[in-house]
Design an enzyme around this catalytic site. Structure first.
Site, PDB file in Angstrom:
ATOM      1  N   ALA A   1      55.125  17.578 -10.113  1.00  0.00           N
ATOM      2  CA  ALA A   1      54.286  18.387  -9.226  1.00  0.00           C
ATOM      3  C   ALA A   1      53.766  19.621  -9.955  1.00  0.00           C
ATOM      4  O   ALA A   1      54.497  20.265 -10.695  1.00  0.00           O
ATOM      5  CB  ALA A   1      55.095  18.812  -8.012  1.00  0.00           C
TER       6      ALA A   1
ATOM      7  N   SER B   1      58.094  19.391 -13.363  1.00  0.00           N
ATOM      8  CA  SER B   1      57.250  20.113 -12.409  1.00  0.00           C
ATOM      9  C   SER B   1      56.701  21.391 -13.029  1.00  0.00           C
ATOM     10  O   SER B   1      57.388  22.060 -13.784  1.00  0.00           O
ATOM     11  CB  SER B   1      58.062  20.490 -11.169  1.00  0.00           C
ATOM     12  OG  SER B   1      58.406  19.327 -10.473  1.00  0.00           O
TER      13      SER B   1
ATOM     14  N   GLU C   1      -8.603   1.615  15.969  1.00  0.00           N
ATOM     15  CA  GLU C   1      -7.705   2.717  15.614  1.00  0.00           C
ATOM     16  C   GLU C   1      -7.605   3.699  16.775  1.00  0.00           C
ATOM     17  O   GLU C   1      -8.565   3.896  17.514  1.00  0.00           O
ATOM     18  CB  GLU C   1      -8.224   3.434  14.366  1.00  0.00           C
ATOM     19  CG  GLU C   1      -8.136   2.586  13.113  1.00  0.00           C
ATOM     20  CD  GLU C   1      -6.739   2.050  12.882  1.00  0.00           C
ATOM     21  OE1 GLU C   1      -5.805   2.858  12.737  1.00  0.00           O
ATOM     22  OE2 GLU C   1      -6.559   0.814  12.862  1.00  0.00           O
TER      23      GLU C   1
ATOM     24  N   LEU D   1       0.844  -1.199   0.000  1.00  0.00           N
ATOM     25  CA  LEU D   1       0.000   0.000   0.000  1.00  0.00           C
ATOM     26  C   LEU D   1       0.877   1.245   0.000  1.00  0.00           C
ATOM     27  O   LEU D   1       1.740   1.406   0.861  1.00  0.00           O
ATOM     28  CB  LEU D   1      -0.910   0.011   1.232  1.00  0.00           C
ATOM     29  CG  LEU D   1      -1.845  -1.190   1.386  1.00  0.00           C
ATOM     30  CD1 LEU D   1      -2.750  -1.002   2.608  1.00  0.00           C
ATOM     31  CD2 LEU D   1      -2.678  -1.407   0.137  1.00  0.00           C
TER      32      LEU D   1
ATOM     33  N   ARG E   1       2.778  14.269   6.749  1.00  0.00           N
ATOM     34  CA  ARG E   1       3.662  14.668   7.847  1.00  0.00           C
ATOM     35  C   ARG E   1       5.142  14.695   7.458  1.00  0.00           C
ATOM     36  O   ARG E   1       5.974  15.136   8.242  1.00  0.00           O
ATOM     37  CB  ARG E   1       3.449  13.737   9.055  1.00  0.00           C
ATOM     38  CG  ARG E   1       2.166  14.059   9.806  1.00  0.00           C
ATOM     39  CD  ARG E   1       1.880  13.051  10.886  1.00  0.00           C
ATOM     40  NE  ARG E   1       1.455  11.765  10.327  1.00  0.00           N
ATOM     41  CZ  ARG E   1       1.393  10.640  11.025  1.00  0.00           C
ATOM     42  NH1 ARG E   1       1.733  10.631  12.303  1.00  0.00           N
ATOM     43  NH2 ARG E   1       0.987   9.530  10.448  1.00  0.00           N
TER      44      ARG E   1
HETATM   45  C1  UD1 Z   1      -2.714   1.803   9.590  1.00  0.00           C
HETATM   46  C2  UD1 Z   1      -3.647   0.844  10.328  1.00  0.00           C
HETATM   47  C3  UD1 Z   1      -3.227   0.783  11.800  1.00  0.00           C
HETATM   48  C4  UD1 Z   1      -1.797   0.330  11.881  1.00  0.00           C
HETATM   49  C5  UD1 Z   1      -0.894   1.252  11.076  1.00  0.00           C
HETATM   50  C6  UD1 Z   1       0.492   0.680  11.029  1.00  0.00           C
HETATM   51  C7  UD1 Z   1      -5.767   1.091   9.172  1.00  0.00           C
HETATM   52  C8  UD1 Z   1      -7.122   1.674   9.206  1.00  0.00           C
HETATM   53  N1  UD1 Z   1      -5.008   1.350  10.226  1.00  0.00           N
HETATM   54  O1  UD1 Z   1      -2.902   3.063  10.155  1.00  0.00           O
HETATM   55  O2  UD1 Z   1      -4.056  -0.112  12.514  1.00  0.00           O
HETATM   56  O3  UD1 Z   1      -1.377   0.323  13.234  1.00  0.00           O
HETATM   57  O4  UD1 Z   1      -1.384   1.334   9.712  1.00  0.00           O
HETATM   58  O5  UD1 Z   1       1.297   1.503  10.244  1.00  0.00           O
HETATM   59  O6  UD1 Z   1      -5.425   0.405   8.242  1.00  0.00           O
HETATM   60  N2  UD1 Z   1      -2.953   3.870   2.131  1.00  0.00           N
HETATM   61  C9  UD1 Z   1      -3.451   3.714   0.852  1.00  0.00           C
HETATM   62  N3  UD1 Z   1      -4.684   4.201   0.573  1.00  0.00           N
HETATM   63  C10 UD1 Z   1      -5.433   4.817   1.502  1.00  0.00           C
HETATM   64  C11 UD1 Z   1      -4.923   4.977   2.812  1.00  0.00           C
HETATM   65  C12 UD1 Z   1      -3.662   4.483   3.090  1.00  0.00           C
HETATM   66  O7  UD1 Z   1      -2.784   3.151  -0.025  1.00  0.00           O
HETATM   67  O8  UD1 Z   1      -6.553   5.218   1.167  1.00  0.00           O
HETATM   68  C13 UD1 Z   1      -1.614   3.341   2.423  1.00  0.00           C
HETATM   69  C14 UD1 Z   1      -0.644   4.378   2.930  1.00  0.00           C
HETATM   70  O9  UD1 Z   1       0.112   4.920   1.853  1.00  0.00           O
HETATM   71  C15 UD1 Z   1       0.240   3.560   3.862  1.00  0.00           C
HETATM   72  C16 UD1 Z   1      -0.684   2.462   4.366  1.00  0.00           C
HETATM   73  O10 UD1 Z   1      -1.755   2.402   3.462  1.00  0.00           O
HETATM   74  O11 UD1 Z   1       1.313   2.957   3.162  1.00  0.00           O
HETATM   75  C17 UD1 Z   1      -1.187   2.740   5.766  1.00  0.00           C
HETATM   76  O12 UD1 Z   1      -1.913   3.947   5.738  1.00  0.00           O
HETATM   77  P1  UD1 Z   1      -1.791   5.026   6.883  1.00  0.00           P
HETATM   78  O13 UD1 Z   1      -2.636   6.177   6.538  1.00  0.00           O
HETATM   79  O14 UD1 Z   1      -0.391   5.257   7.229  1.00  0.00           O
HETATM   80  O15 UD1 Z   1      -2.533   4.224   8.045  1.00  0.00           O
HETATM   81  P2  UD1 Z   1      -2.336   4.450   9.546  1.00  0.00           P
HETATM   82  O16 UD1 Z   1      -3.218   5.519   9.992  1.00  0.00           O
HETATM   83  O17 UD1 Z   1      -0.885   4.560   9.867  1.00  0.00           O
HETATM   84 MG    MG Z   2       1.028   4.906   8.709  1.00  0.00          MG
END
Ligand code: UD1
Ligand code: MG
Length: 457
Positions: free
Chosen positions: A380, A405, A156, A9, A16
């Site tokens: 040199a 040199s 969450e 993902l 951030r």
């Molecule tokens: C998520 C988990 C949380 C876990 C944490 C660990 C969920 C709801 N929560 O939270 O339980 O402890 O990861 O890191 O899954 N992403 C997408 N599409 C989206 C949203 C996110 O591809 O619509 C990808 C982000 O790029 C990232 C990953 O999914 O690589 C996790 O998404 P992020 O928003 O970081 O989730 P967290 O709030 O950290």
């Molecule tokens: Mg995350």
């Protein structure tokens, strides 16, 4: 049908990081951050992963390489559950087990993913997930278990009660799912109060069906470091750097102080090479055996042969053959090629030039756009005046020539085999083989004895 397919993902915004660059492309020890997740997934499953992209999708695809993975675009980003759902058209008929991980978790190892897959194969439930026990919850989802210790749900942080917030077992965000259970379950995910579909809600769905969800705690909690800020990026880099240096130490490389080097993941080092502190090895750099590097050395995109010594020097896009000695304060720039046994001492700079075997260039010289045959001695302060303000010009120096040199070699120019120049010569015309040229501008004043073996005219 492929047995196991991995999904990474990477559609999230990475707000951030406060960066114009997509989070998963931030460089980490020589590779884009997401490349580590891709490698781990590929190693664990034996095939190319599917990457879900969305935010700056084109940049991410280009940055990771269009052929590096299969890409699925999720736009708009409606949560992790929605992200996985988007892969269904690509995977529904292909995968029996779906492994899900994150592009921003560069420290997760292939062995850990394999252990997760093995644990998944060992029970009947549709979900197996990685957890970590940590005192700092870092905003991760909490693992809710019942009195028997069975996993009930993932909550969450934003929706957790104070008691749930106190739970120390956290969701890493890495899962193995039975595909034929997963796809219909994703259609039934509730919309969260945040307006997203959470992949984590699949856990409660499975439990409600009376199915088992198994959690596998990580042995090494550092693997769960997810990168959300530049602070996390630095933490991940520190752990990764330790792993890289340890890998090379176990392969026979000595680090005088393993904490005071920077070695990118792309670099290779030969056995019995010794690396002194404050040495930086970057990019496509490959070092042979029995070398001594540093202290205070920076080498990028450079090949170094066996038994070389590089001390307090900068090497960029260069090739260095065996038994070459550089520094202190040498600078090899793009296209520098030093053949076997070259000695390049203090304050030398070489750019786009070949220095043949045994060439000696001891002190304060600039060599640019030159071909220098074997056993030439560069005195040199010698300078190739290769640039006339508009164009660059070549210099050729024949075998065994002796450049006095402080000679200025005004290119284009050929110095013949066995020729000599006097100290302070400003050479503007070609110097024939086995002659001595002196003065400003230099002129030939005498023929030199030729060895029997010479064939140059
Ligand atoms: C998520 C988990 C949380 C876990 C944490 C660990 C969920 C709801 N929560 O939270 O339980 O402890 O990861 O890191 O899954 N992403 C997408 N599409 C989206 C949203 C996110 O591809 O619509 C990808 C982000 O790029 C990232 C990953 O999914 O690589 C996790 O998404 P992020 O928003 O970081 O989730 P967290 O709030 O950290
Ligand atoms: Mg995350």
């Amino acid at each position: 049908m492929d047995d196991i397919v991995g999904i990474v993902l990477a559609a999230g915004k990475g707000t951030r990081m406060k960066s114009a660059r997509p989070k998963v492309l931030h460089p980490l020890l020589g590779r884009p951050m997401a490349e580590y997740a891709l490698r781990a997934v590929e190693e664990a499953t034996g095939r190319k992963p599917v990457v879900v992209i969305g935010h700056q999708a084109d940049a991410v695809r280009q940055g990771l390489g269009p052929d590096r993975a299969e890409y699925v675009v999720q736009d708009p980003p409606l949560g992790t559950g929605d992200a996985v759902r988007r892969t269904r058209p690509y995977l529904a008929d292909r995968a029996r087990v779906v492994l899900v991980t994150n592009g921003d978790m560069p420290l997760l190892r292939a062995e850990t993913l394999r252990a997760l897959l093995a644990a998944h194969a060992a029970h009947d439930g549709p979900i197996t997930l990685l957890t970590v026990f940590a005192d700092d919850p870092r905003g991760f989802g909490r693992i809710v278990r019942d009195e028997q210790g069975r996993v009930q749900a993932i909550v969450e942080e934003a929706h957790a009660t104070p008691e749930q917030k106190a739970i120390r077992e956290l969701n890493v965000g890495v899962y193995a799912f039975d595909a034929d259970w997963l796809w219909p379950a994703l259609e039934r995910l509730p919309l969260s109060p945040k307006g997203e579909y959470y992949l984590t809600d699949t856990v409660a769905l499975a439990v409600a069906q009376g199915r088992e969800v198994r959690a596998v705690p990580l042995d090494d909690p550092t693997e769960a470091i997810g990168v959300n800020t530049r602070v996390h990026l630095a933490e991940a880099a520190a752990v990764l750097q330790q792993r890289i240096v340890r890998r090379w130490m176990l392969a026979g490389v000595t680090f005088i102080d393993p904490r005071r080097v920077y070695v990118e993941d792309t670099v290779t080092l030969g056995q019995d090479t010794v690396v002194w502190p404050d040495t930086y090895l970057l990019g496509d750099t490959h070092i042979g055996p029995e070398c001594e590097l540093g202290p205070n050395t920076y080498i990028r995109d450079t090949q170094v042969g066996a038994r070389c010594r590089v001390f307090a020097s900068v090497l960029e896009q260069a090739v260095v053959e065996d038994e070459v000695d550089i520094g202190p304060y040498g600078h090899l720039r793009k296209g520098a090629h030093l053949a076997r046994g070259v000695h390049m001492g203090n304050f030398g700079e070489v750019k786009n030039s070949y220095l043949g075997p045994g060439v000696k260039m001891g002190h304060f010289s600039y060599i640019g756009d030159a071909t220098i045959e074997a056993d030439v001695n560069i005195g040199a302060g010698t300078i190739t005046c290769n640039y006339d303000g508009e164009r660059k010009h070549p210099t050729y120096i024949g075998r065994g020539a002796f450049i006095g040199s402080d000679t200025m070699l005004v290119a284009p120019l050929r110095i013949g085999e066995g020729a000599r120049t006097g100290a302070g010569a400003v050479v503007t015309k070609d110097v024939p083989a086995y002659t001595l040229a002196v003065g400003v501008p230099a002129r030939v004043i005498r023929r030199l004895p030729r060895p029997q073996s010479s064939d140059e005219t």
